[in-house]
Design an enzyme around this catalytic site. Structure first.
Site, short mmCIF file in Angstrom:
data_model
loop_
_atom_site.label_atom_id
_atom_site.label_comp_id
_atom_site.label_asym_id
_atom_site.label_seq_id
_atom_site.Cartn_x
_atom_site.Cartn_y
_atom_site.Cartn_z
N TYR A 137 -2.38 -1.47 10.30
CA TYR A 137 -2.36 -1.47 8.84
C TYR A 137 -1.03 -0.95 8.27
O TYR A 137 -0.38 -1.62 7.48
CB TYR A 137 -3.53 -0.66 8.28
CG TYR A 137 -3.67 -0.79 6.78
CD1 TYR A 137 -4.22 -1.93 6.22
CD2 TYR A 137 -3.23 0.22 5.93
CE1 TYR A 137 -4.34 -2.07 4.84
CE2 TYR A 137 -3.36 0.10 4.55
CZ TYR A 137 -3.91 -1.05 4.02
OH TYR A 137 -4.02 -1.19 2.66
N SER A 180 0.86 -1.19 0.00
CA SER A 180 0.00 0.00 0.00
C SER A 180 0.89 1.23 0.00
O SER A 180 2.07 1.16 0.37
CB SER A 180 -0.89 0.01 1.25
OG SER A 180 -1.55 1.25 1.41
#
Length: 346
Positions: A204, A192
């Protein structure tokens, strides 16, 4: 005289260079540099466009295929002729995908947080691919929640994300590596832009930084065997991961589990302000065109010379990647300006 001059230039490299510089004038280096850059770009584009052959003979395993990027990628690879093996978390996800694809796509239930589930899936895959091996492994399965201020998290909150996004990628890559090695294939790991810029608390960003590091180490360790390891770095897209309702529910859950002292330090209005910022960011930057990501995945699997990293989305290219190369203080100041200020801040 002209022919004599030509002979002299052949025998004297310095005279040849003087002739070029005299011909091009004062901006000779500029013209030469521009020519080299253009030639390099054209060669790179040509090399980047070359594809492998015999898609119909190659097996690709994709995780996280119930929805989102994984689901769309399976459909695209199926149409292209690949033998797709789709790992789904739920029976419904597997059934829906099978109904939407051809007879060569097969599904299997897979929980990437379970070592036993991964091992059983690998044995099933081994039987499916036979001596051909596994051309592609796409580690797409992931989760984003909970996300929020770091102080609001418990250890379990961190681990619930890490065991999917980090442990799952490492376990899948390690256990499936012998099958990929047999085919001299590719491992495609979905990271990401938040694996380059840590913009919020929770597991995350941590997990995506770990995916970046693991992928780099793995690529350097196994490239001698003809295996490519590619990293996909999507920006913000409209998927289940960025859906506002679950994000807001998790923020309320995190807030409600805080002690009265911690709540008081942030102030009664902090949660609502934080949620408003999340809504603003998601509505402003989230892209609905998931194909921008799956096109990168597809290229990583079909290109003769796949790239090491793929950045998908306008925000990835124009915002997050440039930020990742800037001093940390730039990101610190930017987030300080965007996020609400606790009522009892120093």
């Amino acid at each position: 005289m002209f022919f004599q001059r030509g002979e002299d230039q052949k025998n004297n490299p310095e005279s040849y260079m003087d002739f070029i510089f005299n011909f091009l004038g004062e901006k000779a280096w500029l013209y030469i540099t521009a020519t080299v850059v253009v030639m390099w770009f054209l060669v790179w584009r040509f090399r980047d466009s070359l594809e492998i052959e015999n898609f119909h003979e190659k097996y690709v395993f994709v995780t996280g295929c119930d929805s989102g990027f994984g689901n769309l990628l399976c459909k695209k690879l199926d149409r292209k002729g690949f033998r797709v093996l789709a790992g789904c978390l739920t029976e419904k996800g597997a059934d829906d995908l099978k109904r939407a694809t051809g007879p060569y796509l097969k599904t299997v239930l897979l929980d990437v947080t379970s070592q036993d589930s991964i091992q059983k899936t690998m044995e099933w895959t081994k039987k499916e691919v036979g001596e051909k091996g596994l051309w592609g492994l796409v580690n797409n399965a992931g989760r984003s929640l909970p996300m929020g201020p770091s102080e609001w998290m418990t250890v379990e909150d961190y681990y619930s994300t890490l065991k999917v996004n980090m442990h799952g990628v490492i376990a899948m890559s390690t256990i499936f590596l012998p099958l990929v090695k047999k085919a001299r294939g590719r491992i495609v790991n979905v990271a990401s832009v938040l694996g380059r810029v840590a913009a919020n608390g929770g597991g995350y960003c941590i997990s995506k930084f770990a995916v970046e590091a693991f992928s780099d180490c793995l690529r350097r360790d196994i490239h001698h065997f003809g295996i490519n390891v590619c990293i996909i770095e999507p920006g913000f897209f409209k998927t289940a991961v960025t859906s506002l309702d679950p994000i807001e529910r998790e923020l309320h859950r995190l807030w409600n589990q805080l002690s009265p002292e911690v709540k008081a330090s942030y102030g009664d209005q902090y949660l609502e302000k934080y949620i408003k910022v999340q809504r603003l960011i998601m509505n402003a930057v989230c892209d609905s065109d998931l194909a921008k990501v799956t096109n990168c995945m597809e290229h990583a699997l079909t290109a003769a010379y796949p790239r090491t990293r793929y950045s998908a989305g306008w925000d990835a290219k124009l915002l997050w990647l440039p930020l990742s190369y800037m001093p940390a203080c730039v990101v610190d100041i930017g987030l300080k300006l965007v996020l609400p200020r606790p009522s009892k801040s120093a």
